[in-house]
Design a protein around this motif. Structure first.
Motif, short mmCIF file in Angstrom:
data_model
loop_
_atom_site.label_atom_id
_atom_site.label_comp_id
_atom_site.label_asym_id
_atom_site.label_seq_id
_atom_site.Cartn_x
_atom_site.Cartn_y
_atom_site.Cartn_z
N ILE A 162 83.49 95.47 -52.51
CA ILE A 162 83.78 95.87 -51.14
C ILE A 162 85.02 95.11 -50.69
N GLY A 163 86.11 95.83 -50.47
CA GLY A 163 87.36 95.18 -50.11
C GLY A 163 87.83 94.20 -51.15
N GLY A 164 87.57 94.53 -52.41
CA GLY A 164 87.99 93.66 -53.51
C GLY A 164 87.05 92.50 -53.79
N VAL A 165 85.97 92.40 -53.01
CA VAL A 165 85.01 91.30 -53.18
C VAL A 165 83.78 91.80 -53.94
N ALA A 166 83.36 91.06 -54.95
CA ALA A 166 82.18 91.42 -55.73
C ALA A 166 80.92 91.27 -54.88
N THR A 167 80.08 92.29 -54.88
CA THR A 167 78.83 92.25 -54.11
C THR A 167 77.70 92.91 -54.89
N GLN A 168 76.49 92.71 -54.42
CA GLN A 168 75.32 93.41 -54.91
C GLN A 168 74.83 94.34 -53.80
N HIS A 169 74.55 95.58 -54.17
CA HIS A 169 74.22 96.64 -53.21
C HIS A 169 72.71 96.87 -53.19
N TYR A 170 72.13 96.87 -51.98
CA TYR A 170 70.70 97.11 -51.79
C TYR A 170 70.53 98.19 -50.73
N LYS A 171 69.42 98.91 -50.79
CA LYS A 171 69.18 99.95 -49.79
C LYS A 171 67.69 100.18 -49.59
N GLY A 172 67.36 100.75 -48.45
CA GLY A 172 65.99 101.10 -48.14
C GLY A 172 65.96 102.00 -46.91
N SER A 173 64.81 102.52 -46.59
CA SER A 173 64.70 103.41 -45.43
C SER A 173 63.40 103.13 -44.70
N LEU A 174 63.39 103.51 -43.41
CA LEU A 174 62.20 103.36 -42.58
C LEU A 174 62.01 104.64 -41.78
N TRP B 115 75.49 95.17 -48.65
CA TRP B 115 76.21 94.65 -49.80
C TRP B 115 76.34 93.14 -49.61
N VAL B 116 75.69 92.35 -50.47
CA VAL B 116 75.65 90.89 -50.34
C VAL B 116 76.66 90.27 -51.30
N GLY C 129 78.90 86.94 -53.16
CA GLY C 129 78.50 85.82 -54.00
C GLY C 129 78.07 84.59 -53.23
N ASP C 130 78.46 84.50 -51.96
CA ASP C 130 78.05 83.37 -51.12
C ASP C 130 76.72 83.62 -50.43
N GLY C 131 76.14 84.82 -50.66
CA GLY C 131 74.84 85.12 -50.08
C GLY C 131 74.87 85.69 -48.68
N TYR C 132 76.05 86.18 -48.24
CA TYR C 132 76.18 86.78 -46.91
C TYR C 132 76.38 88.28 -47.02
N PRO C 133 75.90 89.05 -46.04
CA PRO C 133 76.19 90.49 -46.01
C PRO C 133 77.69 90.72 -45.84
N ARG C 134 78.28 91.44 -46.76
CA ARG C 134 79.70 91.78 -46.63
C ARG C 134 79.84 93.10 -45.87
N ARG C 135 78.91 93.99 -46.10
CA ARG C 135 78.91 95.28 -45.40
C ARG C 135 77.47 95.69 -45.15
N MET C 136 77.25 96.32 -43.98
CA MET C 136 75.95 96.92 -43.68
C MET C 136 76.19 98.33 -43.16
N ASN C 137 75.35 99.25 -43.62
CA ASN C 137 75.49 100.66 -43.27
C ASN C 137 74.13 101.16 -42.81
N VAL C 138 74.05 101.58 -41.55
CA VAL C 138 72.81 102.12 -41.00
C VAL C 138 73.04 103.59 -40.65
N GLY C 139 72.19 104.46 -41.18
CA GLY C 139 72.28 105.89 -40.88
C GLY C 139 71.03 106.36 -40.16
N VAL C 140 71.22 107.19 -39.14
CA VAL C 140 70.10 107.74 -38.37
C VAL C 140 70.11 109.24 -38.52
N ASP C 141 69.01 109.79 -39.02
CA ASP C 141 68.90 111.24 -39.16
C ASP C 141 68.70 111.87 -37.80
N ASN C 142 69.54 112.87 -37.49
CA ASN C 142 69.50 113.49 -36.18
C ASN C 142 69.78 114.99 -36.34
#
Length: 302
Positions: free
Chosen positions: A187-199, A239-240, A242-255
């Motif tokens: 993300i923006g040239g920074v290495a991250t790990q991507h996680y996702k889930g829904s509610l 997307w977390v 290497g320092d353990g911080y969220p680099r990006r968060m994406n929230v989608g709402v079905d409408n």
């Protein structure tokens, strides 16, 4: 009141709806649950650690893009700094909602202090409002004026999560029954790990501790109203780095009218945020402005 002022009131309400809508989708205050399923341990351990680091950082720089149907404001972008615990914000907004009035500013600075939002509506507003360019928006007062007790309580508590606290979003994501690790991404040239889930709507309302102020009857009514609106659920991705911080968060709402998405890119965790409310002599209250418009439209009310 001039026609441009009427239009500016519409712009103000649109901005209020965008900000309040985002807050409603994302606000919450729930710590990660203990005793997660062992099969999910690697994912929950990473996100729980990220939650703790993010909550402790208390602030960050952010670039946020809100994409919604045109009737709800269209695409909006926000840049600035935010803090959580206590909630503070100093951001600049630009986007389609500002185009409703021809003399509206190209961008609007928003600051939040002491649970009240202020928006710089520009020189044109100042010319028509006795030199007052800052619009004061107390969402608690707006909700109270609606006469809806449940909405009032939700919005008042929602002020605490209006700044899109990424720690709160991680806590809600950890409540997802289908949380999973997607893989490594940059993300923006920074290495991250991507996680996702829904509610689902019901799961989100259950996990969102900001709604604990509601009675059982009010919570039931809120759930019914949300379902009636056609919203079916919430999808969250993080997307977390290497320092353990969220680099990006994406929230989608079905409408039914189209998906609403909020993409936030964070950096500089722990950066200082100092916010001061504008001088009272330079502010006008949105509620008072709307009251004046209503009286102009219906002289019988004066």
């Amino acid at each position: 009141m001039s026609m441009s002022a009427w239009k500016r009131a519409g712009v103000s309400l649109t901005l209020a709806a965008v900000v309040a809508g985002v807050a409603g989708c994302q606000s919450g205050e729930k710590k990660p649950a203990a005793g997660a399923a062992k099969s999910d341990a690697p994912v929950t351990e990473v996100l729980t650690a990220a939650y703790k680091k993010t909550a402790a950082a208390k602030s960050a720089k952010v670039h946020m893009t809100v994409t919604s149907p045109a009737a709800a404001g269209g695409t909006m972008e926000m840049d600035g700094t935010m803090g959580w615990g206590p909630t503070v914000m100093d951001m600049t907004m630009k986007g389609e909602a500002l185009q409703a009035a021809p003399d509206a500013p190209e961008q609007v600075r928003m600051i939040m202090a002491d649970n009240v939002m202020f928006m710089d509506m520009g020189a044109s507003a100042a010319a028509e409002m006795d030199g007052k360019r800052w619009m004061k928006m107390d969402l608690g007062a707006i909700a109270k004026a609606s006469g809806n007790a449940a909405a009032q309580k939700q919005m008042t508590r929602g002020l605490e999560g209006m700044n899109q606290d990424p720690a709160q979003q991680l806590a809600l994501l950890l409540e997802s029954p289908n949380l999973k690790h997607v893989g490594a991404e940059k993300i923006g040239g920074v290495a991250t790990q991507h996680y996702k889930g829904s509610l689902s709507v019901a799961e989100m309302l259950s996990a969102n501790k900001s709604l604990d102020v509601l009675s059982a009857e009010e919570r039931k009514a809120l759930l019914a109203n949300v379902k009636k609106s056609g919203i079916t659920g919430y999808d969250t991705e993080v997307w977390v780095d290497g320092d353990g911080y969220p680099r990006r968060m994406n929230v989608g709402v079905d409408n039914p009218q189209g998906e609403i998405t909020v993409v936030a890119d964070y950096s500089d965790y722990g950066t200082g945020v100092t916010v001061e409310a504008p001088p009272a002599g330079e502010t006008f209250d949105l509620m008072e402005m709307l009251k004046g418009i209503g009286q102009a439209a219906d002289p019988a009310t004066t």
